[in-house]
Design an enzyme around this catalytic site. Structure first.
Site, PDB file in Angstrom:
ATOM      1  N   ARG A 185       0.927  -1.220  -0.109  1.00 30.35           N
ATOM      2  CA  ARG A 185      -0.157   0.040   0.008  1.00 30.35           C
ATOM      3  C   ARG A 185       0.787   1.196   0.032  1.00 30.35           C
ATOM      4  NH1 ARG A 185      -3.340   2.161   4.620  1.00 30.35           N
ATOM      5  NH2 ARG A 185      -4.744   3.597   3.693  1.00 30.35           N
ATOM      6  N   HIS A 210       0.497   4.236  -2.760  1.00 28.31           N
ATOM      7  CA  HIS A 210       0.157   5.630  -2.196  1.00 28.31           C
ATOM      8  C   HIS A 210       1.271   6.577  -2.747  1.00 28.31           C
ATOM      9  CE1 HIS A 210      -3.396   5.189   0.567  1.00 28.31           C
ATOM     10  NE2 HIS A 210      -3.453   4.257  -0.052  1.00 28.31           N
ATOM     11  N   ASN A 235      -3.610   8.471   4.482  1.00 26.15           N
ATOM     12  CA  ASN A 235      -2.265   8.013   4.520  1.00 26.15           C
ATOM     13  C   ASN A 235      -2.001   8.072   6.065  1.00 26.15           C
ATOM     14  OD1 ASN A 235      -1.629   7.723   1.826  1.00 26.15           O
ATOM     15  ND2 ASN A 235      -0.605   9.868   1.745  1.00 26.15           N
ATOM     16  N   HIS A 270      -6.230  -6.164  -2.408  1.00 30.83           N
ATOM     17  CA  HIS A 270      -7.147  -6.170  -1.267  1.00 30.83           C
ATOM     18  C   HIS A 270      -7.311  -7.583  -0.860  1.00 30.83           C
ATOM     19  CE1 HIS A 270      -9.310  -1.978  -2.174  1.00 30.83           C
ATOM     20  NE2 HIS A 270      -7.843  -2.079  -1.742  1.00 30.83           N
TER      21      HIS A 270
END
Length: 324
Positions: free
Chosen positions: A64, A68, A95, A193
């Site tokens: 992740r 990001h 975040n 996910h």
């Protein structure tokens, strides 16, 4: 020079320019540190293994973190920078739940001992994401290197660029297209996910107040809603829920099976059934021995090239949380 020769020469030049631009696509290449820091990749892998072997659930946050990073200013390590006088990306609401910075710092420290000032934090983050996924039996992929570290990190840009768990399919497609990623990439990367957890706040509205009338999201399996309500009370901001129940530590196709059963946790998961192309991929990927692992590897390579800084752009940070 006759006209035919001149045209042929122009064609040759055009082809050469194309080859140069493509071969140097985004300025990245495999084995980039072969001469300047030949052990860089193995040092990063060994450091990553030291953490993942003890805490395999770190794989999801590290994946992740890379995601990001790439969606804001490109894959330039800007998500790793601390806030100074102005607030940085890492302090944006989406975040605040990011974890794994310590793994990146440890890998950077180990690489710096071997080759000071050579390997960027952006490259280390890309390598750690790949290594951590492969270490929990997920796919592996080759990571072209040569990214430089950015000097700018803005909270406002994180808010403007990161895809939201509340996005519908139109918003998701627009968000990915803005990064040069297509509809298949959207369906494939959503499969990330399959590992990890989420706070209740990211999907609580689906359980308790979907249209502002105290209702639940009708696109979610009512039995799953009932299960989630036992874990998440209204306004819960602390409880963590598995994104892929029963399989959240394993990188597999189970996520897609859940989506077909209307048990995707986020609105953005359920949205994949609202578009013909993403829906077709969800059903195809939910079958055991699907092409998901291979597709995920290909989309990760593509995402890892988004908006990179190369050559003399940016810098090679000494410490990942601070500009030089």
């Amino acid at each position: 020079m006759v006209v035919g020769q001149r045209v042929f020469l122009f064609q040759l030049i055009a082809v050469a320019v194309l080859i140069l631009n493509h071969g140097n696509v985004h300025g990245l290449k495999l084995g980039y540190y072969q001469k300047t820091c030949p052990n860089a990749e193995s040092i990063v892998r060994k450091t990553t293994y030291g953490f993942i072997s003890r805490a395999p659930t770190l794989a999801a946050p590290l994946l992740r973190l890379h995601f990001h990073d790439c969606f804001v200013r490109g894959c330039d390590g800007s998500v790793l920078l601390n806030s100074t006088k102005s607030q940085a990306e890492r302090d944006a609401v989406p975040n605040l739940s990011l974890r794994g910075y310590h793994v990146i710092d440890a890998a950077k420290s180990a690489v710096e001992k071997a080759c000071p000032g050579v390997v960027s934090c952006a490259d280390i983050l890309a390598l750690v994401a790949r290594d951590s996924v492969s270490m929990i039996h997920g796919p592996s992929w080759e990571v072209p290197l040569g990214r430089r570290d950015g000097r700018i990190s803005k909270l406002s840009e994180a808010l403007a660029n990161l895809p939201s768990p509340f996005f519908n399919i139109t918003q998701l497609k627009q968000n990915f297209a803005a990064k040069g990623l297509n509809v298949k990439d959207l369906a494939v990367l959503s499969g990330g996910h399959t590992i990890g957890t989420s706070h209740c706040v990211a999907f609580g509205i689906r359980l308790y107040n979907f249209t502002g009338k105290g209702d639940t999201d009708p696109s979610m399996d009512p039995k799953y809603v009932a299960q989630l309500k036992k874990k998440c009370k209204p306004g819960d901001t602390t409880t963590l829920v598995e994104m892929d129940p029963g399989s959240f530590k394993t990188f597999d196709e189970a996520y897609y099976t859940l989506v077909t059963e209307r048990r995707g946790l986020f609105e953005s998961d359920a949205a994949l059934l609202k578009d013909a192309e993403t829906k077709a991929y969800v059903y195809q990927a939910s079958v055991h021995r699907s092409t998901f692992a291979k597709d995920f590897a290909a989309s990760m390579v593509k995402m890892g090239k988004v908006g990179v800084l190369t050559g003399n752009q940016g810098e090679i940070r000494k410490h990942c949380a601070f500009v030089n």
